[in-house]
Design an enzyme around this catalytic site. Structure first.
Site, PDB file in Angstrom:
ATOM      1  N   CYS A   1      17.207  -8.367 -35.607  1.00 21.99           N
ATOM      2  CA  CYS A   1      17.345  -9.356 -36.677  1.00 21.99           C
ATOM      3  C   CYS A   1      17.007  -8.795 -38.054  1.00 21.99           C
ATOM      4  CB  CYS A   1      16.495 -10.591 -36.367  1.00 21.99           C
ATOM      5  SG  CYS A   1      14.701 -10.333 -36.384  1.00 21.99           S
TER       6      CYS A   1
ATOM      7  N   HIS B   1      11.595 -14.151 -36.379  1.00 24.02           N
ATOM      8  CA  HIS B   1      13.045 -14.007 -36.524  1.00 24.02           C
ATOM      9  C   HIS B   1      13.433 -14.226 -37.979  1.00 24.02           C
ATOM     10  CE1 HIS B   1      17.208 -13.860 -35.294  1.00 24.02           C
ATOM     11  NE2 HIS B   1      17.465 -15.040 -35.831  1.00 24.02           N
TER      12      HIS B   1
ATOM     13  N   HIS C   1      23.056 -14.118 -38.531  1.00 21.73           N
ATOM     14  CA  HIS C   1      21.883 -13.380 -38.048  1.00 21.73           C
ATOM     15  C   HIS C   1      22.239 -12.579 -36.802  1.00 21.73           C
ATOM     16  CE1 HIS C   1      20.772 -16.654 -34.916  1.00 21.73           C
ATOM     17  NE2 HIS C   1      21.949 -16.945 -35.416  1.00 21.73           N
TER      18      HIS C   1
END
Length: 348
Positions: A249, A305, A317
């Protein structure tokens, strides 16, 4: 003859009554033992911990009164905790880099690195010195007690007893409470709302965090670049994209922004300290959004995240769900509203 039959009948009837009484007593005794067993186990249970790679709850950790319990191992006069059991309870990913001899741990990117052969560990990129190196016993890695506190202390609520580490469940908001939170919205005060060039900066305070000198970036071109990588596979702890053709991420957001000379840190937790804070109702294209990954025993205050806002309640993402790789997700849903922590604007 009649008297003989009568005598035999009485004898057989007595034996049946006697045997029935014994069985009833045995049943009651067995029932009492079962009840006692249930009572003895009343303060113990088990919790299945989700395997982060398969999504299956296939690991069982002992719990008492809902606390997760990990036994202390005394080895050569020092106290150690199983690293595998600890990461399973906290529902972190764990990966071993054979080249660097580092055990890499985190949510959707690396937050901790623990060596297999030295005392130099890393927490969010910062060096942490352990009192002694990890030990391997029967193929399993154990870390010293001080490292548990120094490295993982912020990720859990815990207490020590003479023989074990106890980790308390985290109190989290319900789905109903999350649904009452505001939706993610585009900045209504943006004078260039149609083009979304991010020329307007939020005045929301960013106390106690490190600011990055904001560079002028065309947000439309930024998002176009970000979308070029849709479908690129996710890999926990991915190395540089030109070498690996993979992202996690934070390497994804770092790489996209690097194309516009905006230098972000490697880790999502550190990216969350950059730029200027913006609220969920004043988002612009290119704003970074940070979330925690829920777990029964893991803190809901730490970043796990990062994604990039692209407008209209959507985020791009690198993740494993629902697809594997770079993807676009609608975020005005219970999960994302519940796990949202904050947003940062890193370009103007």
């Amino acid at each position: 003859m009649k008297r003989l039959f009568h005598t035999l009948f009485i004898t057989l009837l007595s034996m049946v009554i006697l045997l029935t009484g014994c069985n009833m007593g045995a049943d009651k005794e067995g029932q009492g033992k079962n009840n006692q067993g249930a009572q003895d186990q009343g303060d113990q249970s088990t919790v299945r911990v989700r395997n982060m790679d398969t999504g299956e709850k296939n690991q069982i950790i002992e719990t008492r009164q809902q606390d997760a319990v990990i036994p202390i191992l005394n080895h050569n006069g020092k106290e150690y905790i199983s690293l595998r059991k600890l990461t399973e309870v906290l529902e972190f990913r764990l990966d071993v880099n054979e080249e660097t001899h580092m055990i890499r741990i985190g949510d959707n990117d690396i937050a901790y690195e623990i060596p297999t052969n030295s005392t130099n560990a890393f927490k969010e990129g910062d060096l942490v010195n352990m009192a002694s190196p990890p030990v391997s016993i029967e193929g399993e890695t154990y870390i010293p007690r001080d490292a548990v506190e120094t490295i993982f202390g912020e990720a859990m609520n815990y207490t020590w007893t003479a023989r074990e580490l106890r980790i308390e469940p985290i109190k989290d908001m319900t789905a109903e409470e999350a649904d009452q939170l505001p939706d993610f919205q585009d900045d209504p005060n943006d004078p260039n709302k149609d083009n979304m060039d991010t020329t307007f900066l939020s005045t929301e305070a960013s106390t106690g965090v490190e600011n990055l000198a904001l560079k002028n970036v065309n947000s439309t071109k930024l998002i176009k670049t970000a979308k070029k990588y849709i479908g690129v596979k996710y890999d926990f702890g991915a190395g540089p994209y030109p070498k690996t053709n993979r992202f996690d991420c934070s390497t994804y957001t770092q790489y996209v922004y690097s194309k516009y000379n905006v230098n972000l840190p490697r880790l999502s937790r550190n990216q969350a300290k950059k730029g200027i804070a913006v609220s969920r109702t004043n988002l612009r294209k290119g704003d970074l959004m940070f979330f925690y990954l829920p777990g029964r025993y893991k803190s809901n205050k730490i970043v796990g995240h990062v994604g990039m806002y692209i407008g209209n309640g959507k985020m791009i993402h690198a993740s494993t769900k629902p697809k594997n790789g770079v993807q676009i997700t609608s975020i005005n849903k219970t999960f994302w509203k519940k796990t949202y922590l904050r947003s940062r604007r890193v370009a103007s």
